[in-house]
Design an enzyme around this catalytic site. Structure first.
Site, PDB file in Angstrom:
ATOM      1  N   GLN A  88       1.643 -10.789   1.803  1.00 56.91           N
ATOM      2  CA  GLN A  88       0.778 -10.052   0.896  1.00 56.91           C
ATOM      3  C   GLN A  88       1.045  -8.712   1.063  1.00 56.91           C
ATOM      4  O   GLN A  88       0.227  -7.900   1.391  1.00 56.91           O
ATOM      5  CB  GLN A  88      -0.598 -10.481   1.153  1.00 56.91           C
ATOM      6  CG  GLN A  88      -0.836 -11.750   0.594  1.00 56.91           C
ATOM      7  CD  GLN A  88      -1.043 -12.010  -0.866  1.00 56.91           C
ATOM      8  OE1 GLN A  88      -1.180 -10.811  -1.558  1.00 56.91           O
ATOM      9  NE2 GLN A  88      -0.479 -13.089  -1.389  1.00 56.91           N
ATOM     10  N   SER A  89       2.290  -8.078   0.978  1.00 59.30           N
ATOM     11  CA  SER A  89       2.574  -6.735   1.553  1.00 59.30           C
ATOM     12  C   SER A  89       2.146  -5.754   0.477  1.00 59.30           C
ATOM     13  O   SER A  89       2.695  -5.967  -0.796  1.00 59.30           O
ATOM     14  CB  SER A  89       3.994  -6.614   1.863  1.00 59.30           C
ATOM     15  OG  SER A  89       4.391  -5.220   2.002  1.00 59.30           O
ATOM     16  N   ASN A  90       1.245  -4.832   0.611  1.00 60.04           N
ATOM     17  CA  ASN A  90       0.992  -3.774  -0.528  1.00 60.04           C
ATOM     18  C   ASN A  90       2.177  -3.039  -0.544  1.00 60.04           C
ATOM     19  O   ASN A  90       2.300  -2.529  -1.594  1.00 60.04           O
ATOM     20  CB  ASN A  90      -0.366  -2.907   0.010  1.00 60.04           C
ATOM     21  CG  ASN A  90      -1.423  -3.759   0.467  1.00 60.04           C
ATOM     22  OD1 ASN A  90      -1.876  -4.384  -0.570  1.00 60.04           O
ATOM     23  ND2 ASN A  90      -2.036  -4.025   1.559  1.00 60.04           N
ATOM     24  N   GLY A 347       0.664  -7.291   4.610  1.00 56.23           N
ATOM     25  CA  GLY A 347       1.539  -6.245   5.485  1.00 56.23           C
ATOM     26  C   GLY A 347       2.052  -5.069   4.722  1.00 56.23           C
ATOM     27  O   GLY A 347       1.762  -5.012   3.430  1.00 56.23           O
TER      28      GLY A 347
END
Length: 347
Positions: A88-90, A347
């Protein structure tokens, strides 16, 4: 012209020497939240809406990518290799979108986690933007940062062998990213001045370029406002020393005129638990309070835990409730749509 506005003009002139693309929608709003301030017993609470930078659900990385993508274009790259976080990396989402925006092919490298199989939230958006997403299984002998950076270098070698020209962003811990938040800090000072606020304190969830850029902007303006950064186990890898090195590199890159600083300027409160990128009970309570008091949405990982940290530090007295507080909302809202009740890693 006041001394502060003169300093802002000088700092903006220095930043203007750097190549920059207008990817982000700027300026971002600065909102006053009176009901939330009253609920928390604060004299004043303002929220700098860095979640509204416009590209692919926005976030703080978009402003940083204004400068980074300009460097990639100047290098005549045709491919942008980035990522480095978890499922779930922005950062990965915003990098993929920025690459598409300027005509580069994104290749995104992510750390495999338990949620990898779920194409939701940030991962859903990232896979919509990028045809090529690579997964890294972390070597137990390496840090996540080292392992994913090494993987990006291997991907870049593969692309060069195939005749491509990659630009590799091994980490957002980068002076060009910090330059983006020098710009944000100058923008914030101007917005506060327009409201008649000449003294404030800043709260953010950054342990990297965002907080370094904000510090340098305030210093360049001659303002000694505290920055209360919230993070996960901030002393584990010598973070303060790394932040000083990043500040040094950013000053060298930009030519900013700032007073001397040392590691004491870059303290970080430990409010990132129970683990990096994992929601917390305190964060969930803070997010519910913001939503139900003002309709303000926080992501469950970064901004919610930072807001919870702000509440805790106001209670401890380390953040002054009588002095205006600016909370920097760094985005990350797609993670809201990846929660399943058991916690979701970002992350």
């Amino acid at each position: 012209m006041t001394p502060t506005t003169e300093r802002i003009a000088v700092a903006r002139e220095r930043l203007a020497r750097l190549p920059r693309l207008e990817i982000a929608c700027l300026p971002t709003p600065l909102e006053e939240h009176q009901r939330l301030a009253a609920e928390l017993g604060l004299a004043s609470l303002l929220v700098k809406r860095e979640d509204l930078t416009g590209l692919a659900f926005g976030g703080n990385k978009v402003r940083e990518l204004d400068f980074i993508m300009a460097a990639a274009v100047a290098a005549e790259a045709d491919t942008f290799v980035a990522g480095g976080g978890g499922t779930q990396s922005n950062h990965a989402r915003q990098c993929a979108a920025a690459a598409r925006k300027v005509g580069l092919e994104p290749v995104i490298v992510l750390r495999r986690t338990a949620e990898t199989r779920h194409a939701s939230g940030n991962l859903l958006v990232t896979e919509l933007l990028a045809d090529d997403v690579r997964w890294v299984d972390i070597d137990a002998g390496l840090s996540d940062r080292e392992a994913t950076a090494d993987a990006m270098d291997l991907v870049a070698d593969e692309l060069r062998a195939a005749g491509r020209t990659p630009y590799v962003l091994r980490s957002s811990f980068h002076p060009l990213a910090a330059a983006g938040y020098v710009d944000a800090g100058l923008e914030l000072v101007e917005q506060l001045a327009a409201r008649g606020v000449d003294d404030a304190q800043v709260v953010c969830s950054s342990m990297g370029a965002t907080r370094v850029g904000l510090h340098l902007a305030l210093a360049a303006c001659g303002l000694n406002w505290p920055i209360h950064a919230m993070g996960w186990r901030p002393t584990d890898d010598g973070l303060s020393d790394r932040l000083v090195r990043l500040a040094d590199e950013t000053v060298e890159l930009t030519g900013l005129e700032v007073p001397p600083y040392d590691r004491s300027a870059f303290t970080t409160f430990d409010h990132g638990g129970p683990a990096y990128g994992v929601p917390s009970a305190a964060g969930a309570a803070a997010a519910a309070l913001a939503a139900r008091t003002e309709g303000l949405l926080l992501d469950p990982v970064y901004t919610a835990k930072a807001f919870a940290g702000m509440i805790a530090e106001v209670g401890s007295g380390r953040i002054d409730r009588s002095r205006p507080i600016v909370f920097v909302h760094s985005g990350g809202l797609p993670v809201v749509f990846a929660q399943d009740g058991a916690g979701t890693e970002a992350g």
